[in-house]
Design a protein around this motif. Sequence first.
Motif, PDB file in Angstrom:
ATOM      1  N   PHE A  50      -0.905 -15.295   2.995  1.00  0.00           N
ATOM      2  CA  PHE A  50      -1.688 -15.033   4.203  1.00  0.00           C
ATOM      3  C   PHE A  50      -3.162 -15.263   3.889  1.00  0.00           C
ATOM      4  O   PHE A  50      -3.691 -14.755   2.902  1.00  0.00           O
ATOM      5  N   ILE A  51      -3.825 -16.064   4.735  1.00  0.00           N
ATOM      6  CA  ILE A  51      -5.238 -16.369   4.544  1.00  0.00           C
ATOM      7  C   ILE A  51      -6.015 -15.719   5.679  1.00  0.00           C
ATOM      8  O   ILE A  51      -5.854 -16.091   6.858  1.00  0.00           O
ATOM      9  N   PRO A  52      -6.880 -14.744   5.396  1.00  0.00           N
ATOM     10  CA  PRO A  52      -7.653 -14.116   6.472  1.00  0.00           C
ATOM     11  C   PRO A  52      -8.697 -15.073   7.027  1.00  0.00           C
ATOM     12  O   PRO A  52      -9.073 -16.064   6.381  1.00  0.00           O
ATOM     13  N   ALA A  53      -9.195 -14.780   8.230  1.00  0.00           N
ATOM     14  CA  ALA A  53     -10.249 -15.600   8.818  1.00  0.00           C
ATOM     15  C   ALA A  53     -11.505 -15.524   7.944  1.00  0.00           C
ATOM     16  O   ALA A  53     -11.809 -14.478   7.367  1.00  0.00           O
ATOM     17  N   ASN A  54     -12.212 -16.642   7.827  1.00  0.00           N
ATOM     18  CA  ASN A  54     -13.442 -16.638   7.010  1.00  0.00           C
ATOM     19  C   ASN A  54     -14.672 -16.869   7.887  1.00  0.00           C
ATOM     20  O   ASN A  54     -14.566 -17.093   9.076  1.00  0.00           O
ATOM     21  N   SER A  86      -2.625  -5.222   6.769  1.00  0.00           N
ATOM     22  CA  SER A  86      -2.715  -4.193   7.801  1.00  0.00           C
ATOM     23  C   SER A  86      -1.366  -3.835   8.420  1.00  0.00           C
ATOM     24  O   SER A  86      -1.055  -2.673   8.631  1.00  0.00           O
ATOM     25  N   ARG A  87      -0.549  -4.842   8.705  1.00  0.00           N
ATOM     26  CA  ARG A  87       0.714  -4.538   9.382  1.00  0.00           C
ATOM     27  C   ARG A  87       1.873  -5.448   9.009  1.00  0.00           C
ATOM     28  O   ARG A  87       2.971  -4.976   8.712  1.00  0.00           O
ATOM     29  N   TYR A  88       1.674  -6.749   9.010  1.00  0.00           N
ATOM     30  CA  TYR A  88       2.793  -7.672   8.884  1.00  0.00           C
ATOM     31  C   TYR A  88       2.895  -8.310   7.501  1.00  0.00           C
ATOM     32  O   TYR A  88       1.887  -8.704   6.904  1.00  0.00           O
ATOM     33  N   ALA A  89       4.127  -8.407   7.043  1.00  0.00           N
ATOM     34  CA  ALA A  89       4.431  -9.171   5.839  1.00  0.00           C
ATOM     35  C   ALA A  89       5.283 -10.367   6.251  1.00  0.00           C
ATOM     36  O   ALA A  89       6.002 -10.333   7.253  1.00  0.00           O
ATOM     37  N   TYR A  90       5.220 -11.430   5.464  1.00  0.00           N
ATOM     38  CA  TYR A  90       5.945 -12.667   5.747  1.00  0.00           C
ATOM     39  C   TYR A  90       6.726 -13.060   4.504  1.00  0.00           C
ATOM     40  O   TYR A  90       6.187 -13.013   3.390  1.00  0.00           O
ATOM     41  N   ARG A 142       9.013 -12.512   9.736  1.00  0.00           N
ATOM     42  CA  ARG A 142       7.910 -11.543   9.758  1.00  0.00           C
ATOM     43  C   ARG A 142       8.487 -10.128   9.756  1.00  0.00           C
ATOM     44  O   ARG A 142       9.351  -9.793  10.559  1.00  0.00           O
ATOM     45  N   TYR A 143       7.947  -9.296   8.859  1.00  0.00           N
ATOM     46  CA  TYR A 143       8.389  -7.911   8.712  1.00  0.00           C
ATOM     47  C   TYR A 143       7.261  -6.985   9.125  1.00  0.00           C
ATOM     48  O   TYR A 143       6.118  -7.139   8.670  1.00  0.00           O
ATOM     49  N   ASP A 144       7.546  -6.038  10.007  1.00  0.00           N
ATOM     50  CA  ASP A 144       6.565  -5.068  10.488  1.00  0.00           C
ATOM     51  C   ASP A 144       6.583  -3.863   9.555  1.00  0.00           C
ATOM     52  O   ASP A 144       7.547  -3.086   9.538  1.00  0.00           O
ATOM     53  N   GLY A 160       0.821  -1.200   0.000  1.00  0.00           N
ATOM     54  CA  GLY A 160       0.000   0.000   0.000  1.00  0.00           C
ATOM     55  C   GLY A 160       0.856   1.252   0.000  1.00  0.00           C
ATOM     56  O   GLY A 160       2.069   1.229   0.266  1.00  0.00           O
ATOM     57  N   LYS A 161       0.226   2.389  -0.327  1.00  0.00           N
ATOM     58  CA  LYS A 161       0.894   3.693  -0.344  1.00  0.00           C
ATOM     59  C   LYS A 161       2.139   3.699  -1.226  1.00  0.00           C
ATOM     60  O   LYS A 161       3.146   4.349  -0.911  1.00  0.00           O
ATOM     61  N   GLY A 162       2.082   2.939  -2.311  1.00  0.00           N
ATOM     62  CA  GLY A 162       3.172   2.948  -3.271  1.00  0.00           C
ATOM     63  C   GLY A 162       4.396   2.155  -2.879  1.00  0.00           C
ATOM     64  O   GLY A 162       5.436   2.242  -3.542  1.00  0.00           O
TER      65      GLY A 162
END
Length: 424
Positions: free
Chosen positions: A420-424, A377-381, A394-396, A317-319
């Motif tokens: 990353f799989i969000p909760a369903n 939202s915050r973390y990349a893996y 994990r990268y913040d 996000g944000k370029g």
Amino acid sequence: MKQVTRALCAVGLGLLTLLSSCDKRNNRPTPPSPNPDEVTPLKLPAHLLFLTTVTGGNGTPSASYLISTGRMIPGKFTNANGLPLEVGNTPHYWGGRIYTFPGIMGSTKSELGCYLEQVDQTYRRVGALSVAGAAATTAMAVLSKDKAYISNWGSGTVQVINPLTLKASKTIDLNKYAHAGALVRPSAMVLRDGLLYVGLCQLNAQWQTVKDQADIAIIDTKTDELLKVITDTKHKLTFCSRPIDPNSMFVDEQGDIYVNCLGSMEDPLHPNEKAGFLRIKKGETDFDPSYMLRTADSKPEGVAHNVDFFSSIAYLGKGKVLALASINKLDPDLAKNMYMAYVHRLALVDLQAKTIQVIGDQPASTAMAIGVTYDGSRYAYYSYTSKDKQGVYRYDAQTGKLDPEEPYITTEGSVTGIRFIPAN
């Protein structure tokens, strides 16, 4: 030189060999097309899905396994409950379903498989779609519960399918758009405003591009007809999207499409002058002539050498793009074993400022460790394999630092794809 070229291409296109692994689950008879009413995904918490790849005695990839973490928690994961898959070809996830692909360079089964993840982190096979033996399906884009598209790297086609019933309805042939002396190679795809954008890699028998241009096929999703093939010749970037990295084409907040071009990835002994990002602006169906980010033009902060290409990426996000940057000069022994060459560094790319910043001081990771994902939202893996550590870090994205500093997940085998799989 030919040996070096072909070996690096195998790494770059997914660490693929003619070897593959299977067990009783893979040898089951192909089930009938699923009844959507009888195939309901389970409710699961947010978690990670990743593909591990292990090597054989000669140091080349020999088997891959799909692993689920079950929930977002650090730990150690082995291949014991993993789903054996074709080597290095990361599945597609949609609506609680996992779609598996045949291998690019050889397959035991020419099919698109469909699985449901179970609570115990195993997988229930619920259907399959047979594809042509040489199709080498590599990517999928889902428009709705009734329509999806798969790109067939090997046969030069895009197929229209139903993602629930797994029935094909149409094949769109792109072979007439191949460059002279090359195959068209449909690759990663992205949907925007009722159109499907399909990256075309355009490679010859030596896995090399033959023209200094980038091509994308555009398909109208209302009619499933090819609208046109667009070309960028101004900027000389090539190898338009990576077949095993679904993130290599994405849409940003402004509705602009960015595509990661790998350029002359197949030539590790010379600087890559043809890699970087191109853009298609919102409301346009042609490449933006005013935009290019070329790796050769951007001296990266934090390392002495230029980036050759971005092996895998995730848009934050944000370029900003988080990338595993391949820097061939980091390993003087690159030509000895392309799979285990230590050439990857984590980098942050600013698409607007056109800058590349290498993050931290981690030792370089191997070319076999590929895959970056973001939780939105915050973390990349991201995948990492050094001489003494292996797994997922994990990268913040808020602090710009690793959190924790040690691997978030340790694995049995290098991670060659992650989501990353969000909760369903």
